[in-house]
Design an enzyme around this catalytic site. Structure first.
Site, PDB file in Angstrom:
ATOM      1  N   HIS A  56       0.819  -1.185   0.104  1.00  0.00           N
ATOM      2  CA  HIS A  56       0.076   0.143  -0.101  1.00  0.00           C
ATOM      3  C   HIS A  56       0.881   0.912  -0.008  1.00  0.00           C
ATOM      4  CE1 HIS A  56      -3.818   2.008   1.766  1.00  0.00           C
ATOM      5  NE2 HIS A  56      -3.283   2.679   0.978  1.00  0.00           N
ATOM      6  N   HIS A  58       1.690   5.353  -2.008  1.00  0.00           N
ATOM      7  CA  HIS A  58       1.159   6.154  -3.134  1.00  0.00           C
ATOM      8  C   HIS A  58       2.486   7.091  -3.607  1.00  0.00           C
ATOM      9  CE1 HIS A  58      -3.001   5.874  -1.826  1.00  0.00           C
ATOM     10  NE2 HIS A  58      -2.808   5.648  -0.537  1.00  0.00           N
ATOM     11  N   ARG A  60       2.032   8.696  -6.628  1.00  0.00           N
ATOM     12  CA  ARG A  60       1.622  10.008  -6.867  1.00  0.00           C
ATOM     13  C   ARG A  60       1.713  10.230  -8.398  1.00  0.00           C
ATOM     14  NH1 ARG A  60      -1.600  10.184  -2.854  1.00  0.00           N
ATOM     15  NH2 ARG A  60      -0.938  11.299  -0.941  1.00  0.00           N
ATOM     16  N   ASN A  90      -4.899   6.098  -7.226  1.00  0.00           N
ATOM     17  CA  ASN A  90      -5.369   7.353  -7.121  1.00  0.00           C
ATOM     18  C   ASN A  90      -4.544   8.502  -7.691  1.00  0.00           C
ATOM     19  OD1 ASN A  90      -3.846   6.810  -4.948  1.00  0.00           O
ATOM     20  ND2 ASN A  90      -5.205   8.143  -3.804  1.00  0.00           N
ATOM     21  N   ASP A 150      -8.738   2.912  -3.264  1.00  0.00           N
ATOM     22  CA  ASP A 150      -8.210   3.457  -1.987  1.00  0.00           C
ATOM     23  C   ASP A 150      -8.122   5.227  -2.130  1.00  0.00           C
ATOM     24  OD1 ASP A 150      -6.970   3.279   0.694  1.00  0.00           O
ATOM     25  OD2 ASP A 150      -5.492   4.334  -0.366  1.00  0.00           O
ATOM     26  N   ASN A 276      -6.313   9.444   7.177  1.00  0.00           N
ATOM     27  CA  ASN A 276      -7.528   8.613   6.745  1.00  0.00           C
ATOM     28  C   ASN A 276      -7.137   7.164   6.576  1.00  0.00           C
ATOM     29  OD1 ASN A 276      -9.713   7.347   5.474  1.00  0.00           O
ATOM     30  ND2 ASN A 276      -9.774   8.635   4.009  1.00  0.00           N
ATOM     31  N   ASP A 303       0.682   2.577   3.703  1.00  0.00           N
ATOM     32  CA  ASP A 303      -0.093   3.705   3.223  1.00  0.00           C
ATOM     33  C   ASP A 303       0.853   5.044   3.091  1.00  0.00           C
ATOM     34  OD1 ASP A 303      -2.430   4.969   2.403  1.00  0.00           O
ATOM     35  OD2 ASP A 303      -3.269   5.193   4.245  1.00  0.00           O
ATOM     36  N   HIS A 307       2.686  14.373   0.719  1.00  0.00           N
ATOM     37  CA  HIS A 307       1.805  15.625   0.257  1.00  0.00           C
ATOM     38  C   HIS A 307       2.873  16.949   0.239  1.00  0.00           C
ATOM     39  CE1 HIS A 307      -2.134  13.927   0.313  1.00  0.00           C
ATOM     40  NE2 HIS A 307      -1.903  13.802   1.551  1.00  0.00           N
TER      41      HIS A 307
END
Length: 428
Positions: A56, A58, A60, A90, A150, A276, A303, A307
């Site tokens: 899991h 990200h 980006r 995502n 997700d 989240n 996860d 950012h």
């Protein structure tokens, strides 16, 4: 490729052994090994694990390269001891077609720091209305087997049932972000005493638990596999435990931050703690640790959610949700699970390497440290303890909840198919 001799490491925390790497594979494991011309890595006292696998992550890219790229994300992964990561869908555009997942897969090949296995979106645009090209993504060069929306929940029961039926045909798995959207409208943190005192919108545990209960029953009805992303409550643990006792094909993951941090930290109003699902209570944290120890929760997954500074350095309500985690995950697991006596290092290898590789169908990773196996390995100096300094992160983003916090353990070396990606704690 040259030979590498790892000398004096404790394999999976057990007896001290030498490990000889020849090319892409482990040639020999034993005592007092020697190899002419080999590069010697002195590893006395260190723990040798199979390369970690994150189900899991990200990354980006494409679309949010200001947060992370496949290159910077895989550099962060290697720094944390990972040799493979599964990249969530995502992105912008969403990874809901064969073309986008192949793009991510090829970027992973080019980066060279770890293997990147794309996750395909369950629904078109993550909108929850129409199934994506599940079969085409599986048949693509990326060979996608894990599918997830997700960031959003597949809240339509009919769509979820259809997805489970579809992936069953090729042995795939649907990874669910369990969040009933109607129960979390305007939610900012865990619903409980702290949210009431702070006046922040509460995110009830039942919003997660109700979706998990529905989906394990759907998986049982269809005879398919479901995986629960970032499980975070004591109630969710009990539902998964019950489902497994019935023989339902369900697996579950927990994040490092849900093993360590609680909603009490939100009193600082520091958006670095906004995530989240939200940070829960001390009772939830302890239940998650016990469930990871007894196998109810199968794996640790980061996860990793990078950012840019401006998306976190703002008022709480406007801040993005998520934390970076690849470079600190193993340290948090050492503190919460190993140093508490809940897991030994063989157990860590199972939950952070073998099991995630198995769930994701990723051959070549999560393998035993033995002759003839791929040389995907991680060396950890478990005696190290020091403060977390995000300025030294390989990730493009710095939104860690551990800044300044002392954590144990440091990855000194990572090997991807016999090639060092990290040497003496620095990227090769």
């Amino acid at each position: 490729m040259s030979k590498i001799l790892i000398r004096g490491a404790k394999v999976l925390g057990g007896e001290t052994q030498d490990v000889l790497i020849d090319g892409e594979t482990i040639a020999e494991v034993g005592q007092d090994l020697s190899a002419e011309g080999a590069t010697v890595v002195e590893a006395a006292g260190q723990i040798l694990l199979p390369g970690l696998v994150d189900l899991h992550t990200h990354l980006r890219e494409p679309g949010r390269e200001d947060s992370e790229t496949v290159l910077t994300g895989t550099r962060a992964a290697a720094s944390g001891g990972y040799t493979a990561v599964f990249a969530m869908a995502n992105t912008f555009p969403v990874a809901d077609t064969a073309g986008v997942v192949e793009q991510v897969w090829r970027l992973g090949k080019e980066s060279g720091y770890c293997d990147v296995q794309p996750i395909g979106a369950v629904t078109v645009g993550l909108e929850g209305k129409k199934l994506s090209e599940l079969g085409a993504m599986h048949e693509s060069a990326a060979r996608v087997t894990v599918f997830s929306d997700d960031g959003k929940c597949v809240d339509d029961a009919v769509i979820m049932r259809r997805a489970l039926e579809y992936v069953k045909a090729f042995g795939g798995v649907v990874a669910q972000h369990a969040q009933e959207p109607r129960l979390t409208e305007g939610a900012q943190m865990n619903e409980g005493i702290v949210s009431a005192e702070l006046g922040l919108g509460g995110w009830p545990a039942v919003a997660e638990e109700s979706i998990i209960a529905r989906d394990v029953l759907l998986a049982e009805h269809v005879g398919s596999r479901v995986h629960i992303c970032h499980l975070s409550t004591a109630g969710s643990v009990e539902i998964v435990r019950w489902a497994k006792s019935r023989g339902i094909d369900v697996t579950a993951e927990v994040t490092p931050h849900h093993l360590l941090l609680t909603d009490e930290l939100v009193r600082s109003y520091n958006p670095v703690y906004k995530v989240n699902p939200p940070l829960r209570t001390e009772r939830d944290v302890m239940a998650l640790r016990e469930a990871l120890a007894d196998g109810t929760i199968d794996i640790v997954a980061t996860d990793h959610a990078p950012h840019p500074h401006e998306d976190k350095d703002c008022e709480w309500a406007a801040a993005a949700m998520g934390m970076v985690g690849l470079e600190t995950a193993l340290s948090v697991v050492q503190e919460t699970m190993v140093e508490t006596g809940l897991l030994d290092w063989a157990g860590v290898a199972e939950r952070m390497s073998a099991a995630p590789a198995r769930i994701g169908g990723l051959s070549g990773h999560g393998r035993p440290v033995s002759a003839g196996e791929p040389a995907n390995l991680t060396l950890v100096d478990t005696s190290y303890r020091g403060p977390v300094d995000p300025a030294h992160f390989a990730s493009r983003s710095r939104n860690t909840p551990y800044e300044g916090r002392e954590l144990p353990g440091r990855v000194t070396h990572t090997f991807l198919r016999g090639r060092a990606t990290v040497v003496d704690g620095k990227l090769a």
